[in-house]
Design a protein around this motif. Structure first.
Motif, PDB file in Angstrom:
ATOM      1  N   SER A  55       0.692  -1.214  -0.033  1.00 35.52           N
ATOM      2  CA  SER A  55       0.025   0.157   0.084  1.00 35.52           C
ATOM      3  C   SER A  55       0.827   1.285   0.084  1.00 35.52           C
ATOM      4  CB  SER A  55      -0.997  -0.022   1.329  1.00 35.52           C
ATOM      5  OG  SER A  55      -0.037   0.070   2.203  1.00 35.52           O
ATOM      6  N   THR A  56       0.281   2.198  -0.495  1.00 34.48           N
ATOM      7  CA  THR A  56       0.777   3.875  -0.394  1.00 34.48           C
ATOM      8  C   THR A  56      -0.096   4.487   0.372  1.00 34.48           C
ATOM      9  OG1 THR A  56       0.270   4.410  -2.456  1.00 34.48           O
ATOM     10  CG2 THR A  56       2.315   3.205  -2.357  1.00 34.48           C
ATOM     11  N   SER A  57       0.203   5.274   1.159  1.00 36.68           N
ATOM     12  CA  SER A  57      -0.480   6.633   1.928  1.00 36.68           C
ATOM     13  C   SER A  57      -0.206   8.015   1.448  1.00 36.68           C
ATOM     14  CB  SER A  57      -0.259   6.273   3.197  1.00 36.68           C
ATOM     15  OG  SER A  57      -0.833   4.890   3.686  1.00 36.68           O
ATOM     16  N   GLN A  58       0.476   8.199   0.254  1.00 34.17           N
ATOM     17  CA  GLN A  58       0.445   9.363  -0.318  1.00 34.17           C
ATOM     18  C   GLN A  58       0.781   9.492  -1.857  1.00 34.17           C
ATOM     19  OE1 GLN A  58       3.893  10.515   2.140  1.00 34.17           O
ATOM     20  NE2 GLN A  58       4.554  11.746   0.247  1.00 34.17           N
ATOM     21  N   PHE A  59       0.387  10.674  -2.488  1.00 38.76           N
ATOM     22  CA  PHE A  59       0.997  10.608  -3.894  1.00 38.76           C
ATOM     23  C   PHE A  59       1.425  11.840  -4.130  1.00 38.76           C
ATOM     24  CE2 PHE A  59       0.462  11.309  -8.465  1.00 38.76           C
ATOM     25  CZ  PHE A  59       0.769   9.945  -8.842  1.00 38.76           C
ATOM     26  N   PRO A  60       2.812  11.859  -4.934  1.00 40.29           N
ATOM     27  CA  PRO A  60       3.514  10.704  -5.002  1.00 40.29           C
ATOM     28  C   PRO A  60       4.109  10.122  -3.830  1.00 40.29           C
ATOM     29  CG  PRO A  60       4.857  12.611  -5.789  1.00 40.29           C
ATOM     30  CD  PRO A  60       3.578  12.951  -5.354  1.00 40.29           C
ATOM     31  N   PRO A  61       4.137   8.761  -3.812  1.00 41.21           N
ATOM     32  CA  PRO A  61       4.844   8.008  -2.820  1.00 41.21           C
ATOM     33  C   PRO A  61       6.322   8.475  -2.247  1.00 41.21           C
ATOM     34  CG  PRO A  61       3.943   6.570  -4.306  1.00 41.21           C
ATOM     35  CD  PRO A  61       3.929   7.670  -4.877  1.00 41.21           C
ATOM     36  N   ASN A  62       6.621   8.612  -1.157  1.00 41.59           N
ATOM     37  CA  ASN A  62       7.679   9.251  -0.522  1.00 41.59           C
ATOM     38  C   ASN A  62       8.573   7.743  -0.229  1.00 41.59           C
ATOM     39  OD1 ASN A  62      10.165  10.019   0.511  1.00 41.59           O
ATOM     40  ND2 ASN A  62       9.299  10.852   2.319  1.00 41.59           N
ATOM     41  N   LEU A  63       9.616   7.588  -1.067  1.00 40.53           N
ATOM     42  CA  LEU A  63      10.527   6.275  -1.010  1.00 40.53           C
ATOM     43  C   LEU A  63      11.640   6.655  -0.115  1.00 40.53           C
ATOM     44  CD1 LEU A  63      10.519   5.213  -4.913  1.00 40.53           C
ATOM     45  CD2 LEU A  63       8.782   4.677  -2.974  1.00 40.53           C
ATOM     46  N   ASN A  64      12.013   7.949   0.144  1.00 40.52           N
ATOM     47  CA  ASN A  64      13.145   8.228   0.744  1.00 40.52           C
ATOM     48  C   ASN A  64      13.345   7.523   2.234  1.00 40.52           C
ATOM     49  OD1 ASN A  64      14.585  10.065  -1.133  1.00 40.52           O
ATOM     50  ND2 ASN A  64      12.628  11.300  -0.727  1.00 40.52           N
ATOM     51  N   GLY A  65      14.359   6.918   2.709  1.00 41.88           N
ATOM     52  CA  GLY A  65      14.430   6.516   3.824  1.00 41.88           C
ATOM     53  C   GLY A  65      13.369   5.122   4.100  1.00 41.88           C
ATOM     54  N   ASP A  66      13.007   4.688   2.921  1.00 43.26           N
ATOM     55  CA  ASP A  66      11.949   3.746   3.216  1.00 43.26           C
ATOM     56  C   ASP A  66      10.712   4.195   3.735  1.00 43.26           C
ATOM     57  OD1 ASP A  66      13.718   1.783   1.757  1.00 43.26           O
ATOM     58  OD2 ASP A  66      14.403   0.841   3.592  1.00 43.26           O
ATOM     59  N   ALA A  67      10.366   5.505   3.591  1.00 39.40           N
ATOM     60  CA  ALA A  67       9.242   6.017   4.148  1.00 39.40           C
ATOM     61  C   ALA A  67       8.000   5.177   3.715  1.00 39.40           C
ATOM     62  CB  ALA A  67       9.111   7.293   3.981  1.00 39.40           C
ATOM     63  N   ASP A  68       7.864   4.727   2.412  1.00 39.19           N
ATOM     64  CA  ASP A  68       6.704   3.994   2.159  1.00 39.19           C
ATOM     65  C   ASP A  68       6.819   2.571   2.896  1.00 39.19           C
ATOM     66  OD1 ASP A  68       9.126   3.409   0.434  1.00 39.19           O
ATOM     67  OD2 ASP A  68       7.830   2.360  -0.697  1.00 39.19           O
ATOM     68  N   ILE A  69       7.609   2.183   2.946  1.00 37.57           N
ATOM     69  CA  ILE A  69       7.693   0.627   3.553  1.00 37.57           C
ATOM     70  C   ILE A  69       7.202   1.053   4.956  1.00 37.57           C
ATOM     71  CG2 ILE A  69       8.809  -1.262   4.440  1.00 37.57           C
ATOM     72  CD1 ILE A  69      10.799  -0.773   1.852  1.00 37.57           C
ATOM     73  N   LYS A  70       7.508   1.741   5.670  1.00 38.53           N
ATOM     74  CA  LYS A  70       7.292   2.242   7.204  1.00 38.53           C
ATOM     75  C   LYS A  70       5.539   2.395   7.165  1.00 38.53           C
ATOM     76  CE  LYS A  70      11.704   3.853   8.384  1.00 38.53           C
ATOM     77  NZ  LYS A  70      12.619   4.901   8.212  1.00 38.53           N
ATOM     78  N   SER A  71       5.200   3.159   6.207  1.00 37.57           N
ATOM     79  CA  SER A  71       3.753   3.497   5.937  1.00 37.57           C
ATOM     80  C   SER A  71       2.938   2.234   5.874  1.00 37.57           C
ATOM     81  CB  SER A  71       3.627   4.759   4.937  1.00 37.57           C
ATOM     82  OG  SER A  71       2.203   4.856   4.702  1.00 37.57           O
ATOM     83  N   HIS A  72       3.392   1.506   5.051  1.00 31.28           N
ATOM     84  CA  HIS A  72       2.631   0.423   5.028  1.00 31.28           C
ATOM     85  C   HIS A  72       2.768  -0.447   5.915  1.00 31.28           C
ATOM     86  CE1 HIS A  72       1.255  -3.384   2.879  1.00 31.28           C
ATOM     87  NE2 HIS A  72       2.574  -4.196   3.166  1.00 31.28           N
ATOM     88  N   ASP A  73       3.803  -0.719   6.642  1.00 28.71           N
ATOM     89  CA  ASP A  73       3.669  -1.593   7.924  1.00 28.71           C
ATOM     90  C   ASP A  73       2.794  -0.840   9.033  1.00 28.71           C
ATOM     91  OD1 ASP A  73       5.633  -3.165   6.559  1.00 28.71           O
ATOM     92  OD2 ASP A  73       7.452  -2.550   7.792  1.00 28.71           O
ATOM     93  N   ALA A  74       3.012   0.234   9.167  1.00 29.17           N
ATOM     94  CA  ALA A  74       1.897   0.685  10.100  1.00 29.17           C
ATOM     95  C   ALA A  74       0.367   0.771   9.590  1.00 29.17           C
ATOM     96  CB  ALA A  74       1.986   2.400   9.940  1.00 29.17           C
ATOM     97  N   LEU A  75       0.230   0.591   8.254  1.00 29.38           N
ATOM     98  CA  LEU A  75      -1.100   0.522   7.788  1.00 29.38           C
ATOM     99  C   LEU A  75      -1.659  -0.760   7.948  1.00 29.38           C
ATOM    100  CD1 LEU A  75      -3.034   2.311   5.458  1.00 29.38           C
ATOM    101  CD2 LEU A  75      -2.789   0.265   4.262  1.00 29.38           C
ATOM    102  N   LEU A  76      -0.820  -1.969   8.002  1.00 21.18           N
ATOM    103  CA  LEU A  76      -1.048  -3.202   8.224  1.00 21.18           C
ATOM    104  C   LEU A  76      -1.486  -3.389   9.661  1.00 21.18           C
ATOM    105  CD1 LEU A  76       1.559  -5.361   6.304  1.00 21.18           C
ATOM    106  CD2 LEU A  76      -0.746  -4.979   5.490  1.00 21.18           C
ATOM    107  N   LYS A  77      -1.157  -2.646  10.525  1.00 20.97           N
ATOM    108  CA  LYS A  77      -1.578  -2.677  11.957  1.00 20.97           C
ATOM    109  C   LYS A  77      -3.073  -2.122  12.232  1.00 20.97           C
ATOM    110  CE  LYS A  77       3.288  -2.983  13.236  1.00 20.97           C
ATOM    111  NZ  LYS A  77       4.376  -2.354  13.748  1.00 20.97           N
ATOM    112  N   ALA A  78      -3.602  -1.488  11.448  1.00 17.27           N
ATOM    113  CA  ALA A  78      -4.818  -0.725  11.607  1.00 17.27           C
ATOM    114  C   ALA A  78      -5.939  -1.545  10.853  1.00 17.27           C
ATOM    115  CB  ALA A  78      -4.866   0.606  11.233  1.00 17.27           C
ATOM    116  N   PRO A  79      -7.190  -1.290  11.105  1.00 11.93           N
ATOM    117  CA  PRO A  79      -8.325  -1.851  10.561  1.00 11.93           C
ATOM    118  C   PRO A  79      -8.335  -1.243   8.960  1.00 11.93           C
ATOM    119  CG  PRO A  79      -9.150  -1.182  12.439  1.00 11.93           C
ATOM    120  CD  PRO A  79      -7.774  -0.838  12.479  1.00 11.93           C
ATOM    121  N   LEU A  80      -8.682  -1.951   8.220  1.00 10.59           N
ATOM    122  CA  LEU A  80      -8.477  -1.409   6.565  1.00 10.59           C
ATOM    123  C   LEU A  80      -9.638  -1.793   5.777  1.00 10.59           C
ATOM    124  CD1 LEU A  80      -6.794   0.162   4.368  1.00 10.59           C
ATOM    125  CD2 LEU A  80      -5.776  -2.104   4.032  1.00 10.59           C
ATOM    126  N   SER A  81     -10.047  -0.836   5.218  1.00  9.59           N
ATOM    127  CA  SER A  81     -11.506  -1.020   4.127  1.00  9.59           C
ATOM    128  C   SER A  81     -10.757  -1.864   2.844  1.00  9.59           C
ATOM    129  CB  SER A  81     -12.220   0.241   3.958  1.00  9.59           C
ATOM    130  OG  SER A  81     -13.300  -0.007   3.373  1.00  9.59           O
TER     131      SER A  81
END
Length: 190
Positions: A55-81
């Motif tokens: 998943s990504t949580s912004q557009f365009p995705p921020n790949l710096n410092g693996d920010a997108d990976i951290k955002s995806h991992d956080a999203l997996l811990k929350a309820p998601l539609s």
């Protein structure tokens, strides 16, 4: 046709898949950041299974410092539609033989690719298309359902969903409608 307790599809015709996520090392060389088997979530009395791959949580995705990976991992811990209203979702979906999901609409632009088996796309207008492996659907916030017409084979589709602005047709603004059974959507992997 249920999913076994390990959450993997119970069809020998559908293999266990893996996702490989790339990144960069300190020398700016490409590396494999992580690799994992798909984690399946059973849905609708084990007749369908989802695997949220990325998943990504912004557009365009921020790949710096693996920010997108951290955002995806956080999203997996929350309820998601089904849709991430701030970004994109990459999801694989398995449909058991003879399965028919509820008619539904998401507020998203979806790219759906049939990977295995055959499946019918039914629109609320009555239009029906029989899809086979390799066929692609661009679903533009339309009311639709998926029907696996095979009595013996599972079907697998890959979807990329991107949130959209509200869609208005004439005087009607269309919104998300997940149909009957939407409250059965699991929130976390087993």
């Amino acid at each position: 046709m249920a999913l076994p307790s390990n959450g993997q599809p119970s069809s020998a015709s559908l293999s266990q898949q893996q996702i490989f996520i790339t990144s960069h090392n300190s020398d700016a060389k490409a590396i494999v950041h992580s690799e994992n088997k798909f984690k399946w979530l059973p849905f609708d009395n084990d007749q369908m299974a989802f695997s949220l791959l990325y998943s990504t949580s912004q557009f365009p995705p921020n790949l710096n410092g693996d920010a997108d990976i951290k955002s995806h991992d956080a999203l997996l811990k929350a309820p998601l539609s089904l849709v991430n209203p701030a970004g994109t979702i990459l999801r694989c979906v398995d449909f058991c033989p003879s399965y028919k999901c509820a008619m539904h609409r998401t507020q998203s632009l979806d790219y759906g690719i049939v990977l295995a088996g055959t499946i019918d796309m039914v629109l609320d207008s009555g239009d029906v298309r029989h899809l086979k492996a390799g066929d692609v659907v661009v679903q533009r916030a339309t009311n639709h359902q998926w029907i696996n017409t095979s009595e013996t084979e599972w079907a697998r589709m890959m979807f990329v969903l991107q949130a959209t602005a509200p869609v208005t047709v004439g005087d009607t603004t269309l919104g998300e409608d997940l149909g009957e059974g939407a409250d059965l959507l699991p929130e976390k992997p087993q």
